[in-house]
Design a protein around this motif. Sequence first.
Motif, PDB file in Angstrom:
ATOM      1  N   ASP A 172       0.841  -1.209   0.000  1.00 30.26           N
ATOM      2  CA  ASP A 172       0.000   0.000   0.000  1.00 30.26           C
ATOM      3  C   ASP A 172       0.875   1.259   0.000  1.00 30.26           C
ATOM      4  O   ASP A 172       0.596   2.221  -0.739  1.00 30.26           O
ATOM      5  CB  ASP A 172      -0.937   0.031   1.209  1.00 30.26           C
ATOM      6  CG  ASP A 172      -2.115  -0.917   1.059  1.00 30.26           C
ATOM      7  OD1 ASP A 172      -2.389  -1.351  -0.090  1.00 30.26           O
ATOM      8  OD2 ASP A 172      -2.752  -1.223   2.085  1.00 30.26           O
ATOM      9  N   ARG A 227       2.379   1.705  -3.469  1.00 27.05           N
ATOM     10  CA  ARG A 227       1.364   2.208  -4.424  1.00 27.05           C
ATOM     11  C   ARG A 227       1.117   3.702  -4.232  1.00 27.05           C
ATOM     12  O   ARG A 227       1.018   4.457  -5.195  1.00 27.05           O
ATOM     13  CB  ARG A 227       0.079   1.423  -4.270  1.00 27.05           C
ATOM     14  CG  ARG A 227       0.159   0.028  -4.834  1.00 27.05           C
ATOM     15  CD  ARG A 227      -1.204  -0.687  -4.754  1.00 27.05           C
ATOM     16  NE  ARG A 227      -1.037  -2.084  -5.045  1.00 27.05           N
ATOM     17  CZ  ARG A 227      -0.981  -3.046  -4.133  1.00 27.05           C
ATOM     18  NH1 ARG A 227      -1.109  -2.751  -2.843  1.00 27.05           N
ATOM     19  NH2 ARG A 227      -0.816  -4.309  -4.484  1.00 27.05           N
ATOM     20  N   LYS A 228       1.041   4.121  -2.974  1.00 29.29           N
ATOM     21  CA  LYS A 228       0.826   5.539  -2.683  1.00 29.29           C
ATOM     22  C   LYS A 228       1.979   6.383  -3.200  1.00 29.29           C
ATOM     23  O   LYS A 228       1.757   7.463  -3.756  1.00 29.29           O
ATOM     24  CB  LYS A 228       0.638   5.752  -1.176  1.00 29.29           C
ATOM     25  CG  LYS A 228      -0.666   5.256  -0.642  1.00 29.29           C
ATOM     26  CD  LYS A 228      -0.744   5.416   0.876  1.00 29.29           C
ATOM     27  CE  LYS A 228      -2.014   4.798   1.418  1.00 29.29           C
ATOM     28  NZ  LYS A 228      -2.034   4.805   2.894  1.00 29.29           N
ATOM     29  N   LYS A 229       3.209   5.908  -3.017  1.00 30.87           N
ATOM     30  CA  LYS A 229       4.383   6.655  -3.489  1.00 30.87           C
ATOM     31  C   LYS A 229       4.393   6.734  -5.014  1.00 30.87           C
ATOM     32  O   LYS A 229       4.798   7.744  -5.594  1.00 30.87           O
ATOM     33  CB  LYS A 229       5.664   6.018  -2.982  1.00 30.87           C
ATOM     34  CG  LYS A 229       5.914   6.254  -1.516  1.00 30.87           C
ATOM     35  CD  LYS A 229       7.214   5.619  -1.066  1.00 30.87           C
ATOM     36  CE  LYS A 229       7.419   5.829   0.418  1.00 30.87           C
ATOM     37  NZ  LYS A 229       8.635   5.182   0.907  1.00 30.87           N
ATOM     38  N   LEU A 230       3.979   5.660  -5.668  1.00 28.91           N
ATOM     39  CA  LEU A 230       3.975   5.645  -7.138  1.00 28.91           C
ATOM     40  C   LEU A 230       2.928   6.592  -7.711  1.00 28.91           C
ATOM     41  O   LEU A 230       3.125   7.162  -8.787  1.00 28.91           O
ATOM     42  CB  LEU A 230       3.746   4.224  -7.654  1.00 28.91           C
ATOM     43  CG  LEU A 230       4.904   3.254  -7.459  1.00 28.91           C
ATOM     44  CD1 LEU A 230       4.484   1.846  -7.891  1.00 28.91           C
ATOM     45  CD2 LEU A 230       6.126   3.701  -8.229  1.00 28.91           C
ATOM     46  N   ARG A 231       1.826   6.756  -7.019  1.00 26.47           N
ATOM     47  CA  ARG A 231       0.766   7.664  -7.489  1.00 26.47           C
ATOM     48  C   ARG A 231       1.109   9.129  -7.267  1.00 26.47           C
ATOM     49  O   ARG A 231       0.614  10.000  -7.956  1.00 26.47           O
ATOM     50  CB  ARG A 231      -0.535   7.359  -6.763  1.00 26.47           C
ATOM     51  CG  ARG A 231      -1.188   6.107  -7.274  1.00 26.47           C
ATOM     52  CD  ARG A 231      -2.545   5.918  -6.619  1.00 26.47           C
ATOM     53  NE  ARG A 231      -2.595   4.508  -6.229  1.00 26.47           N
ATOM     54  CZ  ARG A 231      -3.157   4.047  -5.143  1.00 26.47           C
ATOM     55  NH1 ARG A 231      -3.746   4.862  -4.309  1.00 26.47           N
ATOM     56  NH2 ARG A 231      -3.151   2.791  -4.877  1.00 26.47           N
ATOM     57  N   ALA A 232       1.934   9.390  -6.300  1.00 24.93           N
ATOM     58  CA  ALA A 232       2.265  10.780  -5.941  1.00 24.93           C
ATOM     59  C   ALA A 232       3.158  11.446  -6.952  1.00 24.93           C
ATOM     60  O   ALA A 232       3.731  10.985  -7.810  1.00 24.93           O
ATOM     61  CB  ALA A 232       2.935  10.809  -4.580  1.00 24.93           C
TER      62      ALA A 232
END
Length: 103
Positions: free
Chosen positions: A95, A98-103
């Motif tokens: 999780d 994924r959050k880092k990749l979306r940012a």
Amino acid sequence: MLDIVYGYQNLLQNIDRYIDDSKFKKAYFIEQLGISRATFYNKVKKKNFTIDEMVILSNILFPEEAKVFEIKEALRASREDSKNGRTKAHEEVMDNVRKKLRA
């Protein structure tokens, strides 16, 4: 322990040869060490670099060994974390990724 001391002594005694044989210009070493040109040449001649300076030089001169050391230290730290219960669930790690990749 004595092998470490002799290894360091050998490194220090041969530092000028390692610098001369490297692919880097002396100006690069001077810049990385953050010292003046005169100070650099004095330190090479007298072989009196500080421990911190020797770490910088060793990382530049022996990048493969530096990377191996870094990996070993990371593994040691991760084993210590695991032993002391400092772990995260796989789902939590994914999780966060994924959050880092979306940012």
